[in-house]
Every structure is written in structure tokens, then in C-alpha cells.
Write a protein that holds these residues in place. Sequence first.
Motif, short mmCIF file in Angstrom:
data_model
loop_
_atom_site.label_atom_id
_atom_site.label_comp_id
_atom_site.label_asym_id
_atom_site.label_seq_id
_atom_site.Cartn_x
_atom_site.Cartn_y
_atom_site.Cartn_z
N THR A 133 0.83 -1.21 0.00
CA THR A 133 0.00 0.00 0.00
C THR A 133 0.86 1.24 0.00
OG1 THR A 133 -1.72 -1.19 1.23
CG2 THR A 133 -1.86 1.22 1.19
N ILE A 138 -3.05 1.22 -3.04
CA ILE A 138 -4.02 0.25 -2.53
C ILE A 138 -4.39 -0.80 -3.57
CG2 ILE A 138 -6.00 1.68 -3.16
CD1 ILE A 138 -5.58 -0.58 -0.02
N ASP A 139 -4.41 -0.44 -4.86
CA ASP A 139 -4.76 -1.42 -5.89
C ASP A 139 -3.77 -2.59 -5.90
OD1 ASP A 139 -6.89 0.12 -6.60
OD2 ASP A 139 -5.94 1.04 -8.34
N GLU A 142 -4.41 -4.79 -2.91
CA GLU A 142 -5.59 -5.63 -3.13
C GLU A 142 -5.24 -6.84 -4.01
OE1 GLU A 142 -9.47 -2.72 -3.03
OE2 GLU A 142 -8.20 -2.72 -4.82
N LEU A 161 -5.27 -5.55 5.32
CA LEU A 161 -5.93 -4.86 4.21
C LEU A 161 -6.96 -3.86 4.74
CD1 LEU A 161 -6.20 -4.56 1.16
CD2 LEU A 161 -7.88 -6.43 1.19
N LEU A 162 -7.66 -4.23 5.79
CA LEU A 162 -8.63 -3.31 6.41
C LEU A 162 -7.92 -2.06 6.93
CD1 LEU A 162 -11.53 -2.78 7.37
CD2 LEU A 162 -10.98 -4.04 9.46
N SER A 164 -5.25 -0.71 5.69
CA SER A 164 -4.94 0.12 4.52
C SER A 164 -6.18 0.88 4.05
CB SER A 164 -4.39 -0.74 3.39
OG SER A 164 -3.14 -1.31 3.74
N TYR A 165 -7.31 0.21 4.01
CA TYR A 165 -8.56 0.87 3.62
C TYR A 165 -8.90 2.00 4.59
CZ TYR A 165 -9.86 -2.81 0.24
OH TYR A 165 -9.90 -3.65 -0.85
N LEU A 170 -11.51 4.73 3.08
CA LEU A 170 -12.36 4.05 2.10
C LEU A 170 -13.45 3.30 2.87
CD1 LEU A 170 -9.55 2.69 -0.26
CD2 LEU A 170 -10.97 4.74 -0.56
N LYS A 173 -15.36 0.22 1.02
CA LYS A 173 -14.47 -0.94 0.90
C LYS A 173 -14.21 -1.58 2.26
CE LYS A 173 -11.86 -0.03 -3.36
NZ LYS A 173 -11.92 -1.39 -3.92
N SER A 174 -14.04 -0.74 3.29
CA SER A 174 -13.78 -1.26 4.64
C SER A 174 -14.97 -2.07 5.13
CB SER A 174 -13.51 -0.10 5.60
OG SER A 174 -12.34 0.59 5.25
N LEU A 177 -15.27 -5.35 3.22
CA LEU A 177 -14.26 -6.31 3.64
C LEU A 177 -14.61 -6.91 5.00
CD1 LEU A 177 -11.51 -7.59 2.93
CD2 LEU A 177 -10.42 -5.76 4.24
#
Length: 406
Positions: A133, A138-139, A142, A161-162, A164-165, A170, A173-174, A177
Motif C-alpha cells: 500500500t 491500494i490497488d 488488493e 488490508l482493512l 490500509s482501507y 475508504l 471498501k472497509s 471487507l
Amino acid sequence: MAARSIFLALTRNARRDKKIPFRSMSSSIEAVKQEAITSTHEGSMDEFTEEENDDLKSRIFRLRLPKRSVINVLQKWVSEGHKITLSDLRSISKDLRRSHRYKHALEISEWMVSHDEYQISDSDYAVRINLMTQVFGIDAAERYFEALPSSAKTSETYTALLHSYAGLKLIEKSEELYERIKRANLSLGAITYNELMTLYMSVGQLEKVSLIVDEMKRQNVSPDIFTYNLWISSCAAALNMDEVKKILDEMKIDSGCDENWIRYLNLAKIYINSSHLANSDLCSLVESEKGVTQRELISYDFLVILFGGLGNKDKLDQIWKSLRMSTQKMTGRNYVCILSSYLMLGHLKEVGEVIDQWKQSSTSEFDGSMCNKLLEAFKEVGMTDKATSFHMVLREKGCDPLDESR
């Protein structure tokens, strides 16, 4: 409700530029200086330092410039007959991340996953997601997560990952997830819920913080110190002190809270419940709290926000005096919170005194950019007169953030 509005505006401004943390930037400035020096003299510096301290960590940290390759250093170290343990790599990676050298830390992660002799843990995968990230966005993080084998898609990697979101605010997205995590029937700890609570605090959705706590309780997940800190801060920002009292009572019977923590809770309750606390009594109480660690301490900031919103200057004075007396390291946020409260109450003399104290502080270097964020926060909620007054005081003290930004 001006206190809540300022709190939310400050939070939004503090995280608007994700590359600049809400703290002193002196370390970043120093890093830029060092890179400039290194780009000119790196060869001679390497030769000199190598004779003094020739271990793997030293060689890697001498690289300085992100474009130089850690992989080359690792390969050379091995070719010289040295061994590289997984423990060595994890330790060096941790130090690099602390120094915000994410690209070099990611190269160490790449070395780890590309060598079969290393047993990669869930924590290693989680660190790699966060580094992806930082370095590629972030892409890329992911795509890396989705490409992991199902056995590596654990609560730890999902939470990474959460994280980072949440850091990028985001929300959709959070939440998606989190629903995915629940469907996976993974065993979760407090840290996953804390990420969501932090996200909701950062975007001003304070009412959702208590909902997350309710969800934790339904799932029989025990809150940790940071859960309580976020929960109390959300209630204090909304000036819901009845709820704060209930939380403090709940914490007191929590078996996970140690003796030092309980002593601090007692002090916080005295602040909230007493309207006639003598300065002498206050001083002795603060002295007794010196054993509380920085990680265990509920920030005094929520008390500053509370009494600023209630217009109680005497309490503000007491709390600020207490914080300055304690052995805990002062932060830029502490100064910004007390400045905002004094400004809302129109006490410009105290504003000037706090600025002087900040400039003279040995634990938190004065940061003009944070003062600029405070100016913007007051303007954002329509309190232009307060912003003008603050700007005047800053100019009188010779620390105009607008001048520094030109």
C-alpha cells in the motif's frame, strides 16, 4: 456543540495529506537533508562507515536513497559466506518501517517470500500488504491479497488490508471487507474492530463507534486499551459524559486492566465528577499516576475537549497543568487540543502561553503546519473571528504558519 465541530474538522484536516503524519516533521526534514548529502558523497561515506560497523543492518541503512537496491546488498552478504536468518530480516524490516523507508522494507519482504528456506508467517504477509500500500498503492495491495493462497487469508492478513482501507478513509471498501471477514468465520481480535473504530472517528461518524463495541460484545471479543480509548474519545467528542462514566465503570471491572490503569481511571472519574478539586490535591494525584505508560494512558485530550465545550476554564487550566506535570511525552496533538479550547473560550493570553510552552518543549518540537491545520479547522466551522485571533497571536510569537508555507 462547537467543541465537537472543531474536533471533527481537526481530525479531517490531520489526515487529509496522508504522507504527512499528525506530528512533528523534523525527522522527515532530516531524512531529506541526509539523502541530499548521501547522493553526493555516498561512496566515500560507505567506505568509511563500513570499516567501523560492517554488519548487514548497517550496510542496508547506508543505502539511504530508495532507488538503491537492498536485494543487491543481501546477495553480496550471502556471497561473502554470511547467513541471513528470518529473525534478522524481520528486525531490519521493522527498523526500516520505523524510519519510513518502505521501499527498502518491501525489498526485504520480497527476499523473504522468494526464498523457500524461510517459513513465512501470517504476520509477514500482513506486513507485506501494508508495505505494498505504501509503495505501490491500494490497488497493488488488493491484487497481492487476492493472489494469496486461501490458507494465508487469515484474520491477520484481512486486518492488514482493512488497515490500509481505513487509512485511506475508504468506508465502503472497509465495510465490505468486514462483511467478507464475518462470512469467512474467522476468529477476530480487538485489533480488527479497532481499525473500524479508527476509521469512523476519522470521518466523523462517531455514532458508529459504539455500534462496533456492541458487535464486539456479541462476538465475545474482549476490548483492549485502544478499544476503550477510541470508545471514550468518541463519546467525549459528542459530549456524552454519562456514557463516558459508564465506560470507565466497565473498565474498572475488566480483568484485562492492570493496577496502573485502574489508578488512572480513578483520576479520570475525579476530573469528571468533581467541581471543586483543589490544586494541591490535584498535584498529588498526578504525581501518583507517573507509573502509567504512554500506551496505557487514555489521552487527556478528551477531557480538554469536554471542558472546553462546557466553557469550564478552571478545569482546562487544571488538566493542562496536570498533563505538563506528568512524565508522559507531550505530543503536538496535546498542544493543538488545548489551544483550540482556549481559543473557543476567547482566552488569548493563555493561547500565547501555550505557544511559548510548545516552542520551549523538549519533547514535542513546535510544528507550524499543525497550527495551520487548526486555523483551517476554525474557518471550516465558520469561526473566522477565532481564526483571525489565533493568527494574530502566532504572528506576535514569531511563528506564523502562513509565512512558513510560502
